[in-house]
Motif scaffolding. Structure first.
Motif, PDB file in Angstrom:
ATOM      1  N   ALA A  50       0.834  -1.201   0.000  1.00 15.06           N
ATOM      2  CA  ALA A  50       0.000   0.000   0.000  1.00 15.06           C
ATOM      3  C   ALA A  50       0.867   1.248   0.000  1.00 15.06           C
ATOM      4  O   ALA A  50       1.856   1.325   0.725  1.00 15.06           O
ATOM      5  CB  ALA A  50      -0.924   0.010   1.214  1.00 15.06           C
ATOM      6  N   ASP A  51       0.516   2.213  -0.840  1.00 14.82           N
ATOM      7  CA  ASP A  51       1.165   3.515  -0.833  1.00 14.82           C
ATOM      8  C   ASP A  51       0.450   4.365   0.210  1.00 14.82           C
ATOM      9  O   ASP A  51      -0.655   4.840  -0.007  1.00 14.82           O
ATOM     10  CB  ASP A  51       1.068   4.159  -2.216  1.00 14.82           C
ATOM     11  CG  ASP A  51       1.673   5.558  -2.247  1.00 14.82           C
ATOM     12  OD1 ASP A  51       2.261   5.972  -1.227  1.00 14.82           O
ATOM     13  OD2 ASP A  51       1.564   6.217  -3.286  1.00 14.82           O
ATOM     14  N   THR A  52       1.076   4.538   1.337  1.00 10.23           N
ATOM     15  CA  THR A  52       0.435   5.258   2.439  1.00 10.23           C
ATOM     16  C   THR A  52       0.543   6.767   2.296  1.00 10.23           C
ATOM     17  O   THR A  52       0.055   7.515   3.141  1.00 10.23           O
ATOM     18  CB  THR A  52       1.083   4.854   3.772  1.00 10.23           C
ATOM     19  OG1 THR A  52       2.475   5.174   3.740  1.00 10.23           O
ATOM     20  CG2 THR A  52       0.911   3.354   4.008  1.00 10.23           C
ATOM     21  N   GLY A  53       1.210   7.232   1.235  1.00  8.85           N
ATOM     22  CA  GLY A  53       1.377   8.667   1.062  1.00  8.85           C
ATOM     23  C   GLY A  53       2.599   9.206   1.756  1.00  8.85           C
ATOM     24  O   GLY A  53       2.852  10.409   1.733  1.00  8.85           O
ATOM     25  N   THR A  54       3.397   8.347   2.390  1.00 10.66           N
ATOM     26  CA  THR A  54       4.578   8.811   3.115  1.00 10.66           C
ATOM     27  C   THR A  54       5.818   8.849   2.235  1.00 10.66           C
ATOM     28  O   THR A  54       6.866   9.319   2.661  1.00 10.66           O
ATOM     29  CB  THR A  54       4.872   7.873   4.306  1.00 10.66           C
ATOM     30  OG1 THR A  54       5.101   6.552   3.799  1.00 10.66           O
ATOM     31  CG2 THR A  54       3.695   7.846   5.253  1.00 10.66           C
ATOM     32  N   LEU A  55       5.712   8.369   0.993  1.00 11.87           N
ATOM     33  CA  LEU A  55       6.877   8.353   0.121  1.00 11.87           C
ATOM     34  C   LEU A  55       7.187   9.756  -0.381  1.00 11.87           C
ATOM     35  O   LEU A  55       6.302  10.504  -0.782  1.00 11.87           O
ATOM     36  CB  LEU A  55       6.616   7.435  -1.078  1.00 11.87           C
ATOM     37  CG  LEU A  55       6.190   6.002  -0.738  1.00 11.87           C
ATOM     38  CD1 LEU A  55       5.978   5.226  -2.023  1.00 11.87           C
ATOM     39  CD2 LEU A  55       7.236   5.322   0.105  1.00 11.87           C
ATOM     40  N   ARG A  56       8.458  10.110  -0.358  1.00 13.79           N
ATOM     41  CA  ARG A  56       8.869  11.432  -0.811  1.00 13.79           C
ATOM     42  C   ARG A  56       8.918  11.465  -2.338  1.00 13.79           C
ATOM     43  O   ARG A  56       9.239  10.479  -2.981  1.00 13.79           O
ATOM     44  CB  ARG A  56      10.252  11.787  -0.255  1.00 13.79           C
ATOM     45  CG  ARG A  56      10.301  11.869   1.252  1.00 13.79           C
ATOM     46  CD  ARG A  56      11.651  12.407   1.691  1.00 13.79           C
ATOM     47  NE  ARG A  56      12.740  11.555   1.202  1.00 13.79           N
ATOM     48  CZ  ARG A  56      13.160  10.471   1.848  1.00 13.79           C
ATOM     49  NH1 ARG A  56      12.567  10.088   2.968  1.00 13.79           N
ATOM     50  NH2 ARG A  56      14.158   9.757   1.356  1.00 13.79           N
ATOM     51  N   VAL A  57       8.622  12.630  -2.901  1.00  3.30           N
ATOM     52  CA  VAL A  57       8.710  12.802  -4.340  1.00  3.30           C
ATOM     53  C   VAL A  57      10.161  12.582  -4.770  1.00  3.30           C
ATOM     54  O   VAL A  57      11.088  13.105  -4.165  1.00  3.30           O
ATOM     55  CB  VAL A  57       8.247  14.212  -4.747  1.00  3.30           C
ATOM     56  CG1 VAL A  57       8.453  14.421  -6.241  1.00  3.30           C
ATOM     57  CG2 VAL A  57       6.794  14.417  -4.373  1.00  3.30           C
ATOM     58  N   GLY A  58      10.338  11.796  -5.811  1.00  7.88           N
ATOM     59  CA  GLY A  58      11.691  11.500  -6.272  1.00  7.88           C
ATOM     60  C   GLY A  58      12.209  10.165  -5.794  1.00  7.88           C
ATOM     61  O   GLY A  58      13.200   9.666  -6.304  1.00  7.88           O
TER      62      GLY A  58
END
Length: 267
Positions: free
Chosen positions: A161-169
């Motif tokens: 699951a992509d929890t939204g905590t991944l940084r752009v890039g």
């Protein structure tokens, strides 16, 4: 030169293995699948199921309301219908299409593919692929090989699951492809994975949950047995065809004049 399944060739120091088994040429399929290998893809494992838990229904949760119970019962009923369809299917193409129908009809997937192990090399190849928008035609998938191998090596159904905590890039396939969540379920037979079902969701408002994972795991368990049965039936059909050809030669049918040498080559 025309390549055949299992051919190898080298360009400089790079060795290429061409995989194109007959099962990858199912009718009506037109797809392109590519693989990425970012290790970070498995950092967001939200849930997993061991083989012994894959086929079990979800335990009742405290405070679960009637709507949730009805939804779970409806899914169990649908799984029973899928199992009945698979049990009556002896054609591999029909088995795989039934599995894909079950996935898309029950978890609102955006994309899905069924991968099987090559009998000699052990490499994974795609048998069917589908997208919610494009259907069976022109399906294009970019699958994280890291996620697939994580499920295969652990022999567990995995929910990413992509929890939204991944940084752009960050080099994550799930972020770069716009994947909100993904499921990968190994197709287990006699304790070993023979392939897997991969599916993901690109919908910002729809993320897979443990109930979805359990449903696809249940379908995967039935699919593995159905695939083995379909392969056995295909082998029986091939042996019966060979037996008829040999019997025809023994009784003086067409082709006996080619001699025993030509007959041995055919066999």
């Amino acid at each position: 030169a025309v390549l055949a399944d299992g051919d190898e060739f080298r360009v400089g120091e790079i060795r290429f293995l061409f995989l194109n088994p007959p099962e990858a040429l199912l009718p009506g399929q037109e797809f392109h699948v590519s693989y990425t290998s970012e290790q970070q893809d498995v950092e967001n494992v939200a849930a997993s199921l061991s083989p012994e838990k894959m086929a079990l229904p979800a335990p009742a949760a405290k405070g679960e309301d009637a709507a949730d119970v009805r939804a779970e019962l409806a899914r169990l009923a649908r799984m029973f219908d899928i199992g009945r369809e698979l049990a009556s299917s002896t054609d591999l193409a029909l088995v795989l299409e039934t599995v894909m129908d079950g996935v898309f009809e029950n978890i609102k997937a955006s994309r899905a593919a069924i991968l099987l192990k090559h009998p000699s090399s052990g490499e994974l190849y795609t048998t069917v692929a589908r997208t919610a928008k494009g259907g069976k035609q022109r399906a294009h998938l970019s699958i994280s090989r890291t996620v697939v191998m994580e499920a295969m090596n652990r022999k567990e159904a995995v929910l990413i699951a992509d929890t939204g905590t991944l940084r752009v890039g960050d080099e994550h396939t799930i972020r770069r492809q716009g994947i909100r969540s993904a499921l990968c379920v190994p197709l287990m037979y006699k304790g070993n994975p023979m392939g897997c079902i991969y599916t993901d969701s690109l919908d910002m408002t729809r993320m897979f949950n443990e109930s979805d994972l359990r449903l696809v795991a249940g379908i995967g368990g039935m699919a593995a047995v159905a695939i083995v049965n379909a392969r056995l039936m295909a082998r029986v059909g091939q042996e019966e065809k060979l037996r008829r050809e040999l019997e025809q030669k023994r009784t003086g049918g067409d082709g006996w004049s080619t001699g025993m040498g030509g007959m041995a080559v055919k066999e």
